[in-house]
Design a protein around this motif. Structure first.
Motif, PDB file in Angstrom:
ATOM      1  N   VAL A 179       0.864  -1.181   0.000  1.00 53.69           N
ATOM      2  CA  VAL A 179       0.000   0.000   0.000  1.00 53.69           C
ATOM      3  C   VAL A 179       0.899   1.230   0.000  1.00 53.69           C
ATOM      4  N   TYR A 180       0.641   2.153  -0.905  1.00 53.59           N
ATOM      5  CA  TYR A 180       1.348   3.442  -0.925  1.00 53.59           C
ATOM      6  C   TYR A 180       0.319   4.543  -0.685  1.00 53.59           C
ATOM      7  N   SER A 181       0.584   5.434   0.274  1.00 52.71           N
ATOM      8  CA  SER A 181      -0.349   6.551   0.492  1.00 52.71           C
ATOM      9  C   SER A 181       0.350   7.876   0.201  1.00 52.71           C
ATOM     10  N   PHE A 182      -0.414   8.801  -0.363  1.00 55.21           N
ATOM     11  CA  PHE A 182       0.130  10.084  -0.853  1.00 55.21           C
ATOM     12  C   PHE A 182      -0.606  11.250  -0.225  1.00 55.21           C
ATOM     13  N   ASP A 183       0.066  12.391  -0.110  1.00 49.91           N
ATOM     14  CA  ASP A 183      -0.639  13.634   0.204  1.00 49.91           C
ATOM     15  C   ASP A 183      -0.898  14.346  -1.130  1.00 49.91           C
ATOM     16  N   PRO A 184      -1.647  15.481  -1.128  1.00 55.11           N
ATOM     17  CA  PRO A 184      -2.035  16.077  -2.411  1.00 55.11           C
ATOM     18  C   PRO A 184      -0.872  16.553  -3.282  1.00 55.11           C
ATOM     19  N   VAL A 185       0.314  16.808  -2.682  1.00 51.53           N
ATOM     20  CA  VAL A 185       1.433  17.275  -3.496  1.00 51.53           C
ATOM     21  C   VAL A 185       2.523  16.223  -3.693  1.00 51.53           C
ATOM     22  N   GLY A 186       2.228  14.961  -3.363  1.00 52.36           N
ATOM     23  CA  GLY A 186       3.098  13.883  -3.776  1.00 52.36           C
ATOM     24  C   GLY A 186       3.996  13.244  -2.738  1.00 52.36           C
ATOM     25  N   SER A 187       3.971  13.725  -1.488  1.00 56.82           N
ATOM     26  CA  SER A 187       4.699  13.030  -0.434  1.00 56.82           C
ATOM     27  C   SER A 187       4.125  11.636  -0.306  1.00 56.82           C
ATOM     28  N   TYR A 188       4.960  10.585  -0.318  1.00 58.57           N
ATOM     29  CA  TYR A 188       4.380   9.254  -0.199  1.00 58.57           C
ATOM     30  C   TYR A 188       5.222   8.316   0.617  1.00 58.57           C
ATOM     31  N   GLU A 189       4.607   7.197   0.971  1.00 59.40           N
ATOM     32  CA  GLU A 189       5.188   6.260   1.930  1.00 59.40           C
ATOM     33  C   GLU A 189       4.571   4.889   1.672  1.00 59.40           C
ATOM     34  N   ARG A 190       5.365   3.817   1.776  1.00 60.14           N
ATOM     35  CA  ARG A 190       4.777   2.474   1.701  1.00 60.14           C
ATOM     36  C   ARG A 190       4.390   2.033   3.102  1.00 60.14           C
ATOM     37  N   GLU A 191       3.175   1.529   3.240  1.00 61.23           N
ATOM     38  CA  GLU A 191       2.652   1.132   4.548  1.00 61.23           C
ATOM     39  C   GLU A 191       1.918  -0.191   4.448  1.00 61.23           C
ATOM     40  N   ALA A 192       1.500  -0.726   5.602  1.00 57.20           N
ATOM     41  CA  ALA A 192       0.683  -1.944   5.607  1.00 57.20           C
ATOM     42  C   ALA A 192      -0.792  -1.604   5.552  1.00 57.20           C
ATOM     43  N   CYS A 193      -1.147  -0.427   6.064  1.00 60.01           N
ATOM     44  CA  CYS A 193      -2.554  -0.030   5.993  1.00 60.01           C
ATOM     45  C   CYS A 193      -2.701   1.481   6.120  1.00 60.01           C
ATOM     46  N   ARG A 194      -3.767   2.003   5.530  1.00 60.70           N
ATOM     47  CA  ARG A 194      -4.015   3.452   5.547  1.00 60.70           C
ATOM     48  C   ARG A 194      -5.484   3.755   5.258  1.00 60.70           C
TER      49      ARG A 194
END
Lengths: 208, 252
Positions: free
Chosen positions: B133-148
């Motif tokens: 799972v990859y989650s992003f903010d509106p300007v593209g900051s992102y992180e791989r996580e197990a859940c979001r």
């Protein structure tokens, strides 16, 4: 700057099978600066009533004293202890008296209510800062982590929990909710009340 | 003034953004990922439609959930799909998940000073066959996580997920440890519980639920194939597979 979020803090109460629980965090802050990790927001009113007062810290003290005074006057006049339902109405009218210059507190009430047959049944209630009562049958929440508490409680709570299971449910709900709120946390306290006793536990929590 | 004179100060404004409610959520398993979203689209207190998908299949191994300003969200998904098609034409294969994640970052940051008003959650299967799972903010900051969780009911759902997926504030039994990944049936139950809870307490969540399930190549689809409300969206055999499960949520 919201006055309701100035000092931070959250309270929750839940109904179980012949028991109730009320719990709060222990943080006192000034906006983002944490001051105390042992600020009690829940107070005993009688042997069978607890009230939680999340909101502006100065009003926590003021309202606690105000309630203590009014409950004492009631006890002397009526020559009996106040019932949770009656106390909830007292809280409501105390707050509505200040309708246009309110105390910045959203009280949560939990207790065991005496029935006409002489037994006790669980009672919880909450009001907004001007005293609008909410008699819920499952759980009530208040404070800066209220939306987190609603989500966690809606997912974890189930009807007719025994006292020990209710303790676990309310503790997990509170701990996980305050960990996602910057204004709440820094430890927690839980009271579980049955008809003949109250068990109070202080919980360790994340200190960040 | 109505007479058209400029003797008084005037002000005009136009707000190009709005919030369209709804919530999205994704959970990664060992060899699968679940990406879910409700289907209600609202503006203020009005419901615009009870069925506006927020979750989209990008490839056989990638699914994108988009939440926030629906117009921006739809446009963004359209452009991501276009870039993935170009990649297919150039390289004769689907873009890997981690590459899609980086592509989304650059596409979002390209609009740094007039952003897509959306929170993205990308879910799928990594090249090594693990759920991601990859989650992003509106300007593209992102992180791989197990859940979001993201969107209107993020504050309601995320603490529940912390507790049920990451086992936060829970101590494992003596000599035992918490599982890193849960089985698919448990994850689906947690997703359904999360959305029924959010529907109960948030006015912008409800109507319908779409849960996309991406299975790693070779993983058994037992319990999915032929299940109630289950549809397979896979385009090619012998690869990762995508399913969608549709459920009703309360409409009040």
């Amino acid at each position: 700057m919201s006055i309701m979020e100035y000092n931070g803090g959250s309270v929750i109460a839940m109904v179980g099978k012949d028991c109730v629980a009320i719990a709060s965090d222990l943080r006192l802050g000034v906006q983002s600066l944490s001051i105390s990790s042992n600020f009690q927001k829940i107070f005993p009113v009688t042997d069978r009533i607890y009230v939680g007062l999340p909101g502006l810290a100065s009003d926590v003290t003021t309202l606690h004293e105000q309630f203590r005074y009014r409950v004492n006057m009631y006890t002397i006049k009526e020559e009996r202890e106040i019932e949770p339902q009656t106390f909830a109405q007292m809280v409501s009218s105390t707050l509505y008296e200040r309708r246009f210059g309110p105390y910045f507190i959203e009280p949560v009430i939990a207790g065991m209510q005496r029935t006409p047959s002489g037994s006790y049944e669980p009672f919880i209630a909450a009001t907004d800062l001007i005293g609008c009562l909410n008699f819920a049958k499952d759980f009530v929440v208040a404070g800066t982590a209220s939306s987190e508490l609603f989500g966690a409680a809606e997912g974890l709570w189930e009807p007719d929990l025994e006292a020990e299971d209710l303790f676990e449910t309310i503790s997990q709900t509170l701990l996980n909710a305050v960990d996602r709120d910057t204004f709440s946390g820094w430890g927690a306290v839980v009271h579980v009340m049955t008809k003949d006793k109250v068990i109070t536990r202080t919980l360790k929590g994340r200190m960040d | 003034m109505p007479d058209g004179s400029f003797s008084h100060p005037q002000q005009r404004s136009f707000n190009p953004y709005t919030e369209n409610g709804g919530t999205i959520l994704a959970i990664a398993g060992a060899d699968f990922t679940v990406i879910a979203g409700d289907t209600r689209q609202s503006e203020g207190y009005s419901i615009q439609t009870r069925y506006a998908p927020k979750v989209f299949r990008l490839t056989d191994r990638a699914v994108l959930a988009v939440n926030g300003f629906a117009a921006d969200g739809n446009m963004f998904v359209k452009k991501v799909k276009q870039r993935l098609e170009w990649y297919r034409h150039a390289h004769a294969k689907d873009m890997p998940l981690r590459a899609i994640a980086r592509l989304i970052q650059t596409m979002l940051y390209a609009q740094r000073f007039f952003p897509y008003y959306v929170y993205n959650i990308l879910g799928g299967i990594e090249e090594d066959g693990t759920g991601a799972v990859y989650s992003f903010d509106p300007v593209g900051s992102y992180e791989r996580e197990a859940c979001r969780a993201a969107g209107a009911a993020q504050s309601l759902v995320q603490p529940f997920l912390d507790n049920q997926i990451y086992f936060k504030n829970q101590q494992a039994a003596p000599g035992q440890s918490h599982p890193l990944h849960l089985p698919l049936s448990d994850v689906l139950s947690i997703v359904i519980d999360s959305f029924t809870s959010a529907t109960e307490r948030h006015i912008e969540v409800g109507d319908g639920l779409e849960m996309y399930v991406v299975l790693a190549k070779g993983r058994s689809a037992q319990g999915l194939e032929g299940g109630r409300g289950v549809q397979e969206l896979t385009t090619r055999t012998d690869g990762d597979r995508v399913f969608v499960i549709r459920r009703e949520l309360k409409k009040d």
